[in-house]
Structures are given as structure tokens and as C-alpha cells.
Design a protein around this motif. Structure first.
Motif, PDB file in Angstrom:
ATOM      1  N   ARG A   1      59.224-101.838  49.605  1.00 50.90           N
ATOM      2  CA  ARG A   1      60.341-102.599  50.152  1.00 50.90           C
ATOM      3  C   ARG A   1      61.574-102.450  49.262  1.00 50.90           C
ATOM      4  NH1 ARG A   1      56.111-106.147  51.668  1.00 50.90           N
ATOM      5  NH2 ARG A   1      56.259-107.328  49.714  1.00 50.90           N
ATOM      6  N   THR A   2      61.344-102.316  47.967  1.00 55.04           N
ATOM      7  CA  THR A   2      62.474-102.094  47.050  1.00 55.04           C
ATOM      8  C   THR A   2      63.166-100.761  47.344  1.00 55.04           C
ATOM      9  OG1 THR A   2      61.334-103.351  45.338  1.00 55.04           O
ATOM     10  CG2 THR A   2      63.142-101.920  44.619  1.00 55.04           C
ATOM     11  N   LEU A   3      62.344 -99.737  47.663  1.00 53.97           N
ATOM     12  CA  LEU A   3      62.902 -98.414  47.966  1.00 53.97           C
ATOM     13  C   LEU A   3      63.668 -98.392  49.281  1.00 53.97           C
ATOM     14  CD1 LEU A   3      60.042 -95.963  46.886  1.00 53.97           C
ATOM     15  CD2 LEU A   3      62.232 -96.362  45.750  1.00 53.97           C
ATOM     16  N   ARG A   4      63.365 -99.388  50.178  1.00 54.53           N
ATOM     17  CA  ARG A   4      64.012 -99.376  51.488  1.00 54.53           C
ATOM     18  C   ARG A   4      65.530 -99.523  51.358  1.00 54.53           C
ATOM     19  NH1 ARG A   4      61.295 -99.819  56.122  1.00 54.53           N
ATOM     20  NH2 ARG A   4      63.078-100.856  57.113  1.00 54.53           N
ATOM     21  N   SER A   5      65.956-100.079  50.244  1.00 58.44           N
ATOM     22  CA  SER A   5      67.399-100.220  50.058  1.00 58.44           C
ATOM     23  C   SER A   5      68.102 -98.868  49.941  1.00 58.44           C
ATOM     24  CB  SER A   5      67.680-101.054  48.801  1.00 58.44           C
ATOM     25  OG  SER A   5      67.175-100.397  47.645  1.00 58.44           O
ATOM     26  N   ARG A   6      67.336 -97.850  49.645  1.00 58.67           N
ATOM     27  CA  ARG A   6      67.921 -96.509  49.486  1.00 58.67           C
ATOM     28  C   ARG A   6      67.841 -95.693  50.768  1.00 58.67           C
ATOM     29  NH1 ARG A   6      65.635 -94.220  43.827  1.00 58.67           N
ATOM     30  NH2 ARG A   6      67.259 -92.671  44.280  1.00 58.67           N
ATOM     31  N   LEU A   7      67.233 -96.260  51.824  1.00 53.68           N
ATOM     32  CA  LEU A   7      67.064 -95.507  53.076  1.00 53.68           C
ATOM     33  C   LEU A   7      68.388 -95.088  53.709  1.00 53.68           C
ATOM     34  CD1 LEU A   7      63.997 -97.124  54.876  1.00 53.68           C
ATOM     35  CD2 LEU A   7      64.175 -94.889  53.783  1.00 53.68           C
ATOM     36  N   PRO A   8      69.432 -95.917  53.712  1.00 56.73           N
ATOM     37  CA  PRO A   8      70.685 -95.451  54.323  1.00 56.73           C
ATOM     38  C   PRO A   8      71.217 -94.172  53.678  1.00 56.73           C
ATOM     39  CG  PRO A   8      70.745 -97.820  54.016  1.00 56.73           C
ATOM     40  CD  PRO A   8      69.500 -97.348  53.326  1.00 56.73           C
ATOM     41  N   ALA A   9      71.184 -94.132  52.351  1.00 51.51           N
ATOM     42  CA  ALA A   9      71.649 -92.912  51.663  1.00 51.51           C
ATOM     43  C   ALA A   9      70.732 -91.735  51.980  1.00 51.51           C
ATOM     44  CB  ALA A   9      71.712 -93.156  50.158  1.00 51.51           C
ATOM     45  N   ILE A  10      69.424 -92.010  52.074  1.00 52.60           N
ATOM     46  CA  ILE A  10      68.480 -90.936  52.387  1.00 52.60           C
ATOM     47  C   ILE A  10      68.719 -90.415  53.802  1.00 52.60           C
ATOM     48  CG2 ILE A  10      66.037 -90.471  52.811  1.00 52.60           C
ATOM     49  CD1 ILE A  10      65.411 -92.330  50.463  1.00 52.60           C
ATOM     50  N   MET A  11      68.918 -91.334  54.756  1.00 57.94           N
ATOM     51  CA  MET A  11      69.168 -90.915  56.137  1.00 57.94           C
ATOM     52  C   MET A  11      70.452 -90.098  56.230  1.00 57.94           C
ATOM     53  SD  MET A  11      66.573 -91.908  57.807  1.00 57.94           S
ATOM     54  CE  MET A  11      67.180 -91.560  59.447  1.00 57.94           C
ATOM     55  N   LYS A  12      71.483 -90.480  55.456  1.00 59.50           N
ATOM     56  CA  LYS A  12      72.726 -89.712  55.453  1.00 59.50           C
ATOM     57  C   LYS A  12      72.498 -88.308  54.889  1.00 59.50           C
ATOM     58  CE  LYS A  12      77.562 -89.979  54.056  1.00 59.50           C
ATOM     59  NZ  LYS A  12      78.605 -90.788  53.334  1.00 59.50           N
ATOM     60  N   ALA A  13      71.661 -88.225  53.840  1.00 62.32           N
ATOM     61  CA  ALA A  13      71.349 -86.909  53.260  1.00 62.32           C
ATOM     62  C   ALA A  13      70.598 -86.040  54.255  1.00 62.32           C
ATOM     63  CB  ALA A  13      70.528 -87.085  51.983  1.00 62.32           C
ATOM     64  N   PHE A  14      69.647 -86.641  54.987  1.00 64.77           N
ATOM     65  CA  PHE A  14      68.921 -85.882  56.000  1.00 64.77           C
ATOM     66  C   PHE A  14      69.863 -85.406  57.108  1.00 64.77           C
ATOM     67  CE2 PHE A  14      64.806 -87.753  54.486  1.00 64.77           C
ATOM     68  CZ  PHE A  14      64.145 -86.555  54.323  1.00 64.77           C
ATOM     69  N   GLN A  15      70.814 -86.277  57.495  1.00 70.52           N
ATOM     70  CA  GLN A  15      71.772 -85.889  58.533  1.00 70.52           C
ATOM     71  C   GLN A  15      72.588 -84.676  58.084  1.00 70.52           C
ATOM     72  OE1 GLN A  15      74.528 -88.971  59.615  1.00 70.52           O
ATOM     73  NE2 GLN A  15      75.437 -87.798  61.281  1.00 70.52           N
ATOM     74  N   SER A  16      73.060 -84.697  56.826  1.00 75.43           N
ATOM     75  CA  SER A  16      73.824 -83.555  56.299  1.00 75.43           C
ATOM     76  C   SER A  16      72.969 -82.297  56.252  1.00 75.43           C
ATOM     77  CB  SER A  16      74.346 -83.881  54.895  1.00 75.43           C
ATOM     78  OG  SER A  16      75.207 -84.988  54.922  1.00 75.43           O
ATOM     79  N   GLY A  17      71.695 -82.448  55.860  1.00 69.15           N
ATOM     80  CA  GLY A  17      70.803 -81.298  55.800  1.00 69.15           C
ATOM     81  C   GLY A  17      70.563 -80.680  57.156  1.00 69.15           C
ATOM     82  N   LEU A  18      70.386 -81.518  58.186  1.00 65.00           N
ATOM     83  CA  LEU A  18      70.165 -81.002  59.538  1.00 65.00           C
ATOM     84  C   LEU A  18      71.401 -80.284  60.057  1.00 65.00           C
ATOM     85  CD1 LEU A  18      68.175 -83.964  61.154  1.00 65.00           C
ATOM     86  CD2 LEU A  18      67.292 -81.856  60.176  1.00 65.00           C
ATOM     87  N   GLU A  19      72.574 -80.814  59.732  1.00 63.34           N
ATOM     88  CA  GLU A  19      73.804 -80.136  60.137  1.00 63.34           C
ATOM     89  C   GLU A  19      73.937 -78.791  59.418  1.00 63.34           C
ATOM     90  OE1 GLU A  19      76.975 -82.789  59.298  1.00 63.34           O
ATOM     91  OE2 GLU A  19      76.495 -84.192  60.937  1.00 63.34           O
ATOM     92  N   TYR A  20      73.531 -78.746  58.150  1.00 64.74           N
ATOM     93  CA  TYR A  20      73.657 -77.518  57.352  1.00 64.74           C
ATOM     94  C   TYR A  20      72.835 -76.373  57.941  1.00 64.74           C
ATOM     95  CZ  TYR A  20      74.185 -74.719  53.091  1.00 64.74           C
ATOM     96  OH  TYR A  20      74.504 -73.732  52.189  1.00 64.74           O
ATOM     97  N   VAL A  21      71.665 -76.722  58.515  1.00 66.19           N
ATOM     98  CA  VAL A  21      70.807 -75.677  59.088  1.00 66.19           C
ATOM     99  C   VAL A  21      71.038 -75.550  60.588  1.00 66.19           C
ATOM    100  CG1 VAL A  21      69.053 -75.870  57.301  1.00 66.19           C
ATOM    101  CG2 VAL A  21      68.890 -77.311  59.337  1.00 66.19           C
ATOM    102  N   SER A  22      72.175 -76.067  61.053  1.00 63.26           N
ATOM    103  CA  SER A  22      72.637 -75.858  62.440  1.00 63.26           C
ATOM    104  C   SER A  22      71.733 -76.492  63.489  1.00 63.26           C
ATOM    105  CB  SER A  22      72.794 -74.355  62.721  1.00 63.26           C
ATOM    106  OG  SER A  22      73.703 -73.769  61.814  1.00 63.26           O
ATOM    107  N   ILE A  23      71.202 -77.679  63.218  1.00 56.76           N
ATOM    108  CA  ILE A  23      70.496 -78.442  64.251  1.00 56.76           C
ATOM    109  C   ILE A  23      71.563 -79.161  65.087  1.00 56.76           C
ATOM    110  CG2 ILE A  23      68.832 -80.293  64.706  1.00 56.76           C
ATOM    111  CD1 ILE A  23      67.584 -77.842  63.472  1.00 56.76           C
ATOM    112  N   ASN A  24      71.504 -79.006  66.434  1.00 52.15           N
ATOM    113  CA  ASN A  24      72.548 -79.620  67.265  1.00 52.15           C
ATOM    114  C   ASN A  24      72.461 -81.145  67.202  1.00 52.15           C
ATOM    115  OD1 ASN A  24      70.765 -80.645  69.465  1.00 52.15           O
ATOM    116  ND2 ASN A  24      70.432 -78.445  69.845  1.00 52.15           N
ATOM    117  N   LYS A  25      73.557 -81.791  67.585  1.00 48.28           N
ATOM    118  CA  LYS A  25      73.682 -83.230  67.382  1.00 48.28           C
ATOM    119  C   LYS A  25      72.618 -84.019  68.126  1.00 48.28           C
ATOM    120  CE  LYS A  25      78.553 -83.569  66.153  1.00 48.28           C
ATOM    121  NZ  LYS A  25      79.865 -84.203  66.470  1.00 48.28           N
TER     122      LYS A  25
END
Length: 746
Positions: free
Chosen positions: A578-602
């Protein structure tokens, strides 16, 4: 490198004048020549000291006088103590003297009066009895010691000048060209035998050696010159040619005499003795009698002298060979060819044409020298036509040069000894360029085979006695080769770059796969596994290839991966999760950037991220523990033992693993297939993949080094040795080996 401040090691009181040499815009070229000498001098000194020690020791053993033996021992020990100092001074003197300044002893110069100048060519004969008596008087003023030393040193210099006359002539012309002066008015050629020898004498004059020891040293210098100057002059001439200094200079009118250094021992000129058992008397007179029996096989002309048969004059040998020049080996079927039979047939033709009448009976005989030359050239071509590194089609063309080369060797017997002989260099160049050539069906004038064919046909058609034809053909072919090499190397580079890129990708993918193959990700929900092992793994791979392990983006992505891995760890308590859940927004943003980098459509990206977020919400320690129990335990991989034949397996595997790039192999991939000659251009130490190209620069073969070891073990593949050496040098080496083995006692 051309620094001033040269210090001679002459006696005090000598008046030495240093005249600077102006090399003008060619200073960098001369520095290159100077570097060749500088690099060679340590090896020269090592050879010289070793030769001097051997020769002095030989004198000691031959001496019958105890006093003389003691004197020689002391001289040898004294010289050995001075090795380092002599080497230091010699390496300092030789590269500077005459490269930088022209040093002249003013005491030896007598300027003539104005009316003494003569435009006619200088003569070395005495013009009158008075002149002769005056010269004899001057000689009588020299003490016996100096006279003996001068005779020994001058003999060494003269032998070198005569033995390398062609090479020295070329260097004199080229260095004079760099000074923009005629040879007669230019400074002395910087690496002439007289300068190299006198440099040593000036150093030795610091010590008071015994005359017999000093003479022995100069004789030793002559023996070392025979090897050292050959390499030095060859490398310097080649360098000057490569820098465009008189590249078309013709030297065939200059003849080298036999290089025979002074004999060792007490007798000034002992009679020549035959070589001892096993000794190879290869060089020396150019075409030594030793060549006559270097390789077994039928002679072209039956040896022996018949007093009842006329000897064919030299000019008639030429005229008779002209009859064969156009027809010899002109109709060879390169598909099915027996080279031994081809050579045997040509031997019969030459014998018939030169020595037999219409009924096949002996009618004439050859001079022994001409006969020996014919035997040598035929045996050289036996090796050429038996060289499996050269394609059949090219061997057939080289075979047609047999008669022109034979005529050249009769005209100029230095063919065997002179590595710069134009006919020899042409054979070398054609052979080295054609290694690995494959018929691609290209019939244009630019194709290698057509270019070789044009050169061969021109020589066969036009060659009579002008060796300049070989020089022109060589220059033309080398110009073509330079253009072809650029294309071939560009093709090789593209192949290696492509395979290198694939190699780097494979390494990166393996690294990322190993990193993500963790127990935590194995029990993670499917939505997390799909992203981690799919687009996120691709994102990590690209970052690793682009930035490496020190890249900032790579480190950030790696940190995100570690947080997710920890979040999915079954051993992590839910409270910590539960303590780590506070970092999920930043992690989700990083995953979003990674998916865009490898050309996954929106739309696809939103779907994956939504499922990913749901999976993070559903994770609990209990659920992960249950999943962990459902997954079977991993099996530890067991490395399989190498199968093979023990030592043979290790030997052939080692040969394949250690094969260096640019090495050539000959391989038969399947029964009935034509042999493939190809060069290694890529060998991966990661995947053990080997990539080979043919002589045209095209990719010819790709296999693992274990597969090559298997082919080597089965005899279907061989590693071609010494392909970097010129063809004729390789052939002469083989002939020496044959001669050595035949000379060994049983």
C-alpha cells in the motif's frame, strides 16, 4: 622527425661541415622514409651483434696461436660490453645523417681551379704516369692498419652497391626527385650502403680495437647487409611509390650482381664449397643449381651434355619460344581439368620445339643456364596451377603467361630473387586479387576475369623482349584493383554492419529477457505480464541499444521496472504494498511514455494501461502466494558435455574459435558441390556466429564455429595459410620445404 643538431662521433680536430638539405614540400614524405629506417635499426643492430659474435668466435676456434686466441677473446668481450652504447649511437646517427644535413669532411675536399672543370664524363683511369705515381704516394702514407680496414669496409660497401644496384638506382632517382635536382648534384641517397657503413665506422673509431677484430666486424656487416638492405630498400621504394614519387620509374635496365659477402676466416678469398647436407642454397646467384632438384617430377629437358649435338644459341631459344607463346594453354576446359596433365603436355611441347627434330629425335641441346631457368619456371608454375586458393578460370589464364614469364626469366635471371620484378609482381597481384573470386555471370569489361584476360592476351600477343610491357600491365591492373578494392571493402562493411546490428540487438534482447525473467513477474497478473514482456521489454531494449547502461533514460526505466517487480513480489506484505501505491501515478505515466516510444497507438495504449491499473488494484499477497504454489518449480539447466573425439574435438574446436578475421578457408558444404573459398569478416564471441564473404565482397557463408570445427574435423574444410604473402614468395617457401625434407637424413 627531421630534427637538426646532428652530432658526429669523429675525432677531435676534424673539420666537419654540415650542409642542410632542403626537402621543400616533400618533408613529410622524407619523414616517412626516415621512420622506416628508425623502425628497422633495432632489429639490424641485433642481427649485426649476433653475427659479429658468431664470426669472432669462429676466428677464435680456427686460431692456432694462443696469444691470438686471447687477443680475439678480449676483443669479443670488449665489443659485447659496448653493444648497448654502439646501438644507442648508431640509432641516433643513421636516421639523421643525410636525411637532415649533408656532412662533409673539409680536409678531404680539394677544390679544383676554374680551368680544371670538365664537362665530359669523369674518368677513373690515371691520365698520366705522373698522376698514377702521385696517387700511389698518397696511398703509401696510409698506415697498414687503416689500409686493411678501408679495404675490408670498401669491399662490404661495393658488394652491397652491386648486389642492390637496381634498388639503389631507384632510390637515388626518387630522393633526387624530392630535392628537385639531378642525381649528380643531389645529396647522397640517405640510406646508401656507404653512409650506413661509415656511420658504424665513425662510432667504432672511438675505441682502439685490434685490426683483425675490426676487419671481422666489417665482414659481418656485409653478411647482415644482405638481409637488412633487401627489406629496407624494398619497403622504402614501395613507400615512395605509394606517395606518388616516380611510380612509373623503369629499372629493368639495371642489373643486380650476385650478392656474395666477404668470406669469413683468415683466407681472403677461399674457394666456394658446396652447401652442407640440408643447407638451402637458394639465393646468391639468382638461379642456383639447387633449384634444379627442389621438387620431384619429370624435367622439361633431359639433363646431360651430348658433345655430338649443337647448343641452341640464346637468341634462337627466344625465337623458338615465340612459336609457343600464342598457343600454350589457350584451349583449356576449366570445368574438367587435370593440371598435372596440362603441364606434362606443355613440357613435351617445349622439349619438342627446342630440342627434337620432326621424328622426335634429339637434334639440339640447350645451354645449361637456359635449361635450369626453364626447369625453375615450370616448377613455379606447377605450384601456381596446383594452388586451390586461385579459381580454375584464373589459373588457366595465369598458365598462359608461362612462356612469356619463361622468356623474361631467361632475359633477366633475377626473377626468382628480385621481389620487385614486374613479371613476378604481376603474378602476385593477379593471384592475391582473385582469391575467393566466384563467377557471378558478370560479363562486362569491369569484371575481374575479363580484366585479367585482357592483360594476359596483351602480354601473350605483344611480349618479345621489352619487360616494360609487364610494368605497364602491372600499373594498369593495380589501378583497376584499387577501384575494385574500394567497392569490395564497402560491401564487406555493409555486411559486417548489418550482422553487427543484429548481434547487438540479440545481446540486448537476451539481457532484457534475463532481467525480466524473475519469480515476481512470473506470478504477476496477466495484464502486468503482457505489458512487461511485450511493449515494455521492447522499450527497454531500444533504450539499452541507444544509451547503454549509463544512459539516464535507461536508469529511470530500470528503476520503474524494479518498483513494479517489488510490487508483485509474493513475499512483500500488503502494508508495504500500500505504501508503494503512492508511486503508481508516476509508474503509469512512465508506462504511457514507454508505449508511445514503441509506437503503440493511443486506443491500444489506453486499453493496456487501463487493464494494468486494474491489475495493480487487484494484487494481494494472498493471491500472489496462491499463484506461486500453482507454478511448477523451475528446473536448473544442465550443461551438456561436448560430444566428440577428445583431443581431436578440442583441436578442431580451438582452430575454429581462434580463426582470425581476414582468414581464408576452403570448404565443401555437401557432397558433389564445388569448393567454396571465402574470407572470415565477422566472428561473434556471443552467438559464435561466423560470417564469410567471397572475393567479390558478397556474403558467401554463415555458420557457427562449432559447425566449422565439424567440417574441419571431417576434412571438408581447410584453413588457407599464408594468403597474405605474395604468391611467388609462398611458392618458393614450399619449394624450400620440399628441398629441406628431401635433404633430411632417414
Amino acid at each position: 622527425m627531421l630534427e637538426s643538431g646532428f652530432n658526429t662521433f669523429s675525432e677531435p680536430g676534424n673539420e666537419i661541415s654540415a650542409i642542410p638539405i632542403d626537402w621543400g614540400p616533400h618533408r613529410d614524405i622524407v619523414e616517412g622514409c626516415q621512420k622506416i629506417l628508425v623502425d628497422a635499426l633495432p632489429g639490424f643492430c641485433e642481427m649485426l651483434f649476433k653475427q659479429i659474435d658468431q664470426d669472432l668466435y669462429r676466428l677464435i676456434k680456427a686460431s692456432t696461436s694462443e696469444a691470438r686466441r686471447t687477443l680475439l677473446f678480449e676483443s669479443m668481450w670488449s665489443f659485447q660490453e659496448r653493444h648497448r652504447e654502439i646501438e644507442r649511437k648508431y640509432i641516433h646517427i643513421a636516421p639523421l645523417w643525410y636525411f637532415v644535413e649533408y656532412h662533409v669532411d673539409l680536409k678531404d675536399i680539394q677544390l679544383p681551379e676554374d680551368d680544371e672543370y670538365d664537362d665530359e664524363e669523369t674518368t677513373f683511369a690515371w691520365s698520366s704516369d705522373k698522376d698514377r705515381l702521385e696517387d700511389e704516394a698518397r696511398l703509401s702514407l696510409l698506415d697498414d692498419r687503416q689500409l686493411e680496414e678501408n679495404v675490408a669496409l670498401n669491399t662490404t660497401i661495393t658488394q652491397a652497391n652491386q648486389g642492390f644496384a637496381r634498388e639503389i638506382y631507384a632510390l637515388e632517382q626518387r630522393f633526387a626527385h624530392l630535392q628537385n635536382k639531378p642525381v649528380k648534384t643531389a645529396a647522397t641517397m640517405p640510406i646508401s650502403p656507404i653512409l650506413l657503413a661509415n656511420s658504424l665506422r665513425d662510432i667504432l673509431n672511438e675505441w682502439d680495437d685490434e685490426v683483425i677484430a675490426r676487419i671481422s666486424i666489417y665482414q659481418s656487416l656485409g653478411h647482415v647487409f644482405a638481409t637488412f638492405l633487401k627489406t629496407l630498400y624494398r619497403d622504402t621504394n614501395r613507400y615512395l611509390i605509394s606517395r606518388g614519387v616516380l611510380p612509373s620509374l623503369k629499372t629493368n635496365h639495371i642489373r643486380n650482381t650476385a650478392y656474395q659477402p666477404q668470406p669469413r676466416g683468415d683466407e681472403p678469398f677461399p674457394p666456394p664449397s658446396p652447401p652442407a647436407s640440408g643447407e638451402q642454397n637458394i639465393s646468391g646467384r639468382g638461379l642456383s643449381e639447387a633449384w634444379y632438384q627442389l621438387q620431384p617430377g619429370p624435367p622439361v629437358i633431359q639433363p646431360g651434355f651430348n658433345p655430338n649435338l649443337p647448343v641452341l644459341p640464346h637468341y634462337e631459344v627466344f625465337q623458338t619460344l615465340n612459336q609457343l607463346q600464342m598457343s600454350a594453354l589457350s584451349d583449356i576446359d576449366t570445368e574438367q581439368i587435370d593440371w598435372a596433365a596440362v603441364q606434362e603436355n606443355l613440357r613435351k611441347q617445349v622439349n619438342q620445339t627446342l630440342c627434337l627434330d620432326e621424328d622426335g629425335k634429339p637434334a639440339k641441346q640447350l645451354d645449361r643456364n637456359d635449361q635450369q631457368i626453364i626447369e625453375i619456371i615450370f616448377r613455379i608454375f606447377d605450384h601456381i596451377l596446383d594452388d586451390e586458393a586461385i579459381p580454375n578460370a584464373v589459373r588457366a589464364l595465369l598458365g598462359r603467361l608461362q612462356i612469356p614469364v619463361l622468356k623474361t626469366a631467361i632475359q633477366d635471371p633475377s626473377f626468382v630473387d628480385n621481389e620487385e620484378h614486374p613479371a613476378r609482381r604481376l603474378l602476385d597481384s593477379i593471384a592475391s586479387t582473385s582469391i575467393g573470386w566466384r563467377d557471378t555471370g558478370e560479363a562486362s569489361e569491369r569484371s575481374l576475369l575479363n580484366h585479367i584476360r585482357e592483360i594476359v592476351e596483351r602480354i601473350v600477343r605483344e611480349y618479345d623482349k621489352d619487360i616494360g610491357l609487364f610494368e605497364e600491365a602491372l600499373a594498369e591492373f593495380n589501378e583497376y584493383v584499387r577501384t575494385r578494392e574500394k567497392t569490395r571493402k564497402a560491401m564487406e562493411q555493409r555486411i559486417t554492419q548489418a550482422i553487427s546490428g543484429k548481434e547487438q540487438l540479440a545481446i540486448a534482447q537476451k539481457k532484457i529477457s534475463d532481467m525480466l525473467d524473475s519469480p515476481a513477474f512470473a506470478v504477476a497478473p496477466k495484464a502486468i505480464r503482457d505489458v512487461i514482456h511485450g511493449p515494455w521489454a521492447n522499450f527497454l531494449t531500444l533504450l539499452y541499444l541507444r544509451e547503454g547502461e549509463e544512459g539516464k533514460s535507461w536508469k529511470n526505466a530500470l528503476q520503474v521496472t524494479r518498483v513494479v517487480e517489488k510490487y508483485c513480489d509474493p513475499d512483500l506484505e500488503d502494508a508495504e504494498r500500500r505504501t508503494l501505491r503512492s508511486r503508481l501515478p508516476a509508474i503509469m505515466k512512465a508506462f504511457q511514455s514507454g508505449l508511445e516510444y514503441v509506437s503503440i497507438n493511443k486506443s491500444k495504449s489506453h486499453e493496456l494501461l487501463g487493464r494494468l491499473l486494474d491489475a495493480f488494484d487487484e494484487i494481494s499477497q494472498a493471491g500472489l502466494k496462491q499463484k506461486q504454489q500453482e507454478i511448477p518449480p523451475r528446473e536448473t539447466p544442465v550443461e551438456s558435455e561436448d560430444a566428440g573425439d577428445g583431443a581431436d574435438q578440442d583441436l578442431f574446436s580451438e582452430m575454429a574459435r581462434n580463426l582470425e578475421e581476414d582468414s581464408w578457408i576452403r570448404i565443401i558444404l555437401k557432397d558433389g558441390a564445388q569448393p567454396l573459398v571465402c574470407k572470415l569478416v565477422w566472428h561473434s564471441q556471443f552467438t559464435h556466429t561466423m560470417v564469410f564473404v567471397d572475393g567479390n565482397g558478397n556474403k558467401a557463408l554463415q555458420l557457427k564455429d562449432a559447425e566449422l570445427a565439424s567440417h574441419l574435423r571431417a576434412g571438408r574444410a581447410t584453413i588457407l595459410e599464408d594468403t597474405s604473402k605474395p604468391l611467388i614468395e609462398r611458392i618458393l617457401g614450399r619449394m624450400k620445404d620440399v628441398f629441406s625434407s628431401s635433404s633430411e637424413p632417414n
